[in-house]
Design a protein around this motif. Structure first.
Motif, mmCIF file in Angstrom:
data_model
loop_
_atom_site.group_PDB
_atom_site.id
_atom_site.type_symbol
_atom_site.label_atom_id
_atom_site.label_comp_id
_atom_site.label_asym_id
_atom_site.label_seq_id
_atom_site.Cartn_x
_atom_site.Cartn_y
_atom_site.Cartn_z
ATOM 1 N N SER A 16 -9.548 -28.707 -1.894
ATOM 2 C CA SER A 16 -8.769 -29.361 -0.834
ATOM 3 C C SER A 16 -9.710 -30.068 0.137
ATOM 4 O O SER A 16 -10.932 -29.890 0.074
ATOM 5 C CB SER A 16 -7.963 -28.273 -0.098
ATOM 6 N N ASP A 36 -13.149 -22.403 -5.896
ATOM 7 C CA ASP A 36 -12.052 -22.264 -4.939
ATOM 8 C C ASP A 36 -11.203 -21.075 -5.344
ATOM 9 O O ASP A 36 -11.190 -20.674 -6.510
ATOM 10 C CB ASP A 36 -11.180 -23.527 -4.871
ATOM 11 N N ASN A 84 -8.003 -21.273 -4.906
ATOM 12 C CA ASN A 84 -6.780 -21.962 -5.332
ATOM 13 C C ASN A 84 -7.061 -22.735 -6.626
ATOM 14 O O ASN A 84 -7.612 -23.844 -6.604
ATOM 15 C CB ASN A 84 -6.321 -22.901 -4.214
ATOM 16 N N GLN A 85 -6.638 -22.136 -7.736
ATOM 17 C CA GLN A 85 -6.976 -22.707 -9.037
ATOM 18 C C GLN A 85 -6.386 -24.103 -9.227
ATOM 19 O O GLN A 85 -7.070 -25.013 -9.695
ATOM 20 C CB GLN A 85 -6.491 -21.780 -10.154
ATOM 21 N N SER A 86 -5.120 -24.285 -8.817
ATOM 22 C CA SER A 86 -4.498 -25.595 -9.072
ATOM 23 C C SER A 86 -5.143 -26.689 -8.222
ATOM 24 O O SER A 86 -5.377 -27.802 -8.699
ATOM 25 C CB SER A 86 -2.981 -25.530 -8.869
ATOM 26 N N GLY A 87 -5.459 -26.363 -6.977
ATOM 27 C CA GLY A 87 -6.158 -27.343 -6.126
ATOM 28 C C GLY A 87 -7.514 -27.697 -6.715
ATOM 29 O O GLY A 87 -7.928 -28.867 -6.733
ATOM 30 N N THR A 136 -12.556 -20.051 -10.431
ATOM 31 C CA THR A 136 -11.647 -19.477 -9.444
ATOM 32 C C THR A 136 -12.320 -18.228 -8.878
ATOM 33 O O THR A 136 -12.622 -17.294 -9.618
ATOM 34 C CB THR A 136 -10.302 -19.118 -10.098
ATOM 35 N N ASP A 151 -12.741 -15.660 -5.184
ATOM 36 C CA ASP A 151 -12.395 -15.306 -3.808
ATOM 37 C C ASP A 151 -13.689 -15.040 -3.040
ATOM 38 O O ASP A 151 -14.371 -14.048 -3.276
ATOM 39 C CB ASP A 151 -11.498 -14.056 -3.799
#
Ligand SMILES: NC(=O)c1ccc[n+]([C@@H]2O[C@H](COP(=O)([O-])OP(=O)(O)OC[C@H]3O[C@@H](n4cnc5c(N)ncnc54)[C@H](O)[C@@H]3O)[C@@H](O)[C@H]2O)c1
Ligand SMILES: *[C@@H]1O[C@H](CO)[C@@H](O)[C@H](O)[C@H]1NC(C)=O
Length: 313
Positions: free
Chosen positions: A48, A69, A71-74, A93, A95
């Motif tokens: 993002s 990230d 947020n995998q889809s982002g 991915t 955290d």
């Protein structure tokens, strides 16, 4: 060394580097910046905002990208855009509030692509509440992501940089890491931490003679990425003059461009917009009460009043 000689050589070196810096400000980054073509650049929080734009900018300059990230889809979206530019890219991915996850993913990166040349600690979060309203777990998470994660990513990738005497650590902090802001106690403290880590690490590398490993700390004012959704700057009315805003919300594209230029030039610290340099200077010699009054006048003190953020609930 003879104390008189030491005194004058120190003085001369300070003047020399000061003049050098003044001259260099007139030479654009495109002329004096280093090349990052073929370098491996790891960006955290790449899914993002600034992280995505930095990834694309480094891709345009011929770097190979490693995107982290939660947020995998982002993150996948960013990867698609980076690929479209023509760069090779890998996504992970992870955290960043988990030290184990950082170390594990770092090992995987080394197996997949080898050593990282440029590490960009960009991921960040904000609670956006008055100190006593901040839930304990959010205060903790803010420090984990905004500050402590930098220690673990650096522990993972810095040894390789030091060994090759080649590399760059970029820490995306904030102007809120230089000047405290009403309603951002945990965020500011975490960013002050990131600024302190960067500065000390740079001193340490320099004292070890590792002149090929650089660090850059980035301190922008607020940017319209959505992270600070709802927060507002103030239009200042001055008699006879028309200032649009002394501290406007910054555009993400402009900020990411300037960050990459600073990295290419191995700049130690960059504050955006430039007036932040003046505020930091003023903070050093004006009485605290003046700072409070100016902060209110320029809108920083009420900036968070209308904050909604990414997760309004
Ligand atoms: N937006 C601003 O006004 C502003 C101003 C100064 C500094 N900054 C800093 O710039 C950096 C980027 O901000 P942005 O505006 O692009 O924010 P953003 O919210 O658009 O992006 C942050 C990214 O970090 C990721 N992330 C959050 N927590 C994570 C975790 N635990 N593990 C892995 N990834 C995680 C998010 O999924 C997101 O993709 C942050 O460090 C921020 O503090 C932002
Ligand atoms: C994750 O990224 C997607 C795609 O950009 C976005 O629509 C979504 O809001 C993000 N999720 C979170 C929790 O931030």
């Amino acid at each position: 060394m003879n104390p008189i000689l030491e005194f004058f050589s120190t003085l001369l070196l300070v003047i020399y580097y000061w003049l050098e810096a003044i001259v260099l400000t007139f030479i654009p980054a495109s002329l004096r910046g280093k090349s990052v073509a073929g370098e491996t650049v790891l960006v955290t929080g790449a899914g993002s905002g600034i992280g995505r734009l930095l990834s694309k900018r480094f891709a345009e300059l011929g770097a190979r990208l490693v995107l982290w990230d939660i947020n995998q889809s982002g993150n996948e979206e960013t990867a698609e855009q980076v690929k479209a530019i023509g760069a090779t890219v890998r996504t992970y991915t992870v955290d960043l509030s988990s030290r184990e996850a950082i170390y594990k993913t770092a090992q995987q990166v080394k197996r997949d692509v080898g050593e990282v040349d440029i590490l960009v600690n960009n991921a960040g979060i904000v609670t956006g509440k008055k100190f006593l309203d901040c839930p304990d777990h959010m205060i903790q998470k803010t420090f984990e992501v905004n500050t402590i994660a930098h220690f673990w990513t650096c522990k993972a990738f810095l040894p390789g940089m030091i060994e090759r005497n080649h590399g760059h650590v970029v820490n995306i902090a904030s102007s809120a890491g230089l000047i405290g802001v009403n309603g951002l106690a945990d965020y500011c403290a975490s960013k002050f931490g990131a600024v302190g880590f960067d500065e000390s690490l740079r001193m340490e590398l320099s004292m070890q003679g590792k002149n090929g490993v650089h660090t850059t700390v980035v301190c922008p004012y607020f940017i319209s990425t959505g992270m600070f959704e709802g927060a507002k700057t103030r239009e200042i009315k001055v008699p006879f003059f028309k200032f649009p805003a002394i501290l406007p919300i910054l555009k993400p594209e402009e900020v990411s461009h300037r960050i990459v230029d600073a990295v290419l030039c191995n700049q130690h610290i960059i504050m955006i917009p430039r007036i932040i340099y003046i505020f930091v200077l003023l903070k050093g010699f004006l009485p605290g009460k003046c700072g409070e009054i100016l902060s209110k006048y320029f809108g920083a003190s009420n900036f968070m009043d209308t904050f909604k953020g990414r997760n309004p609930n």
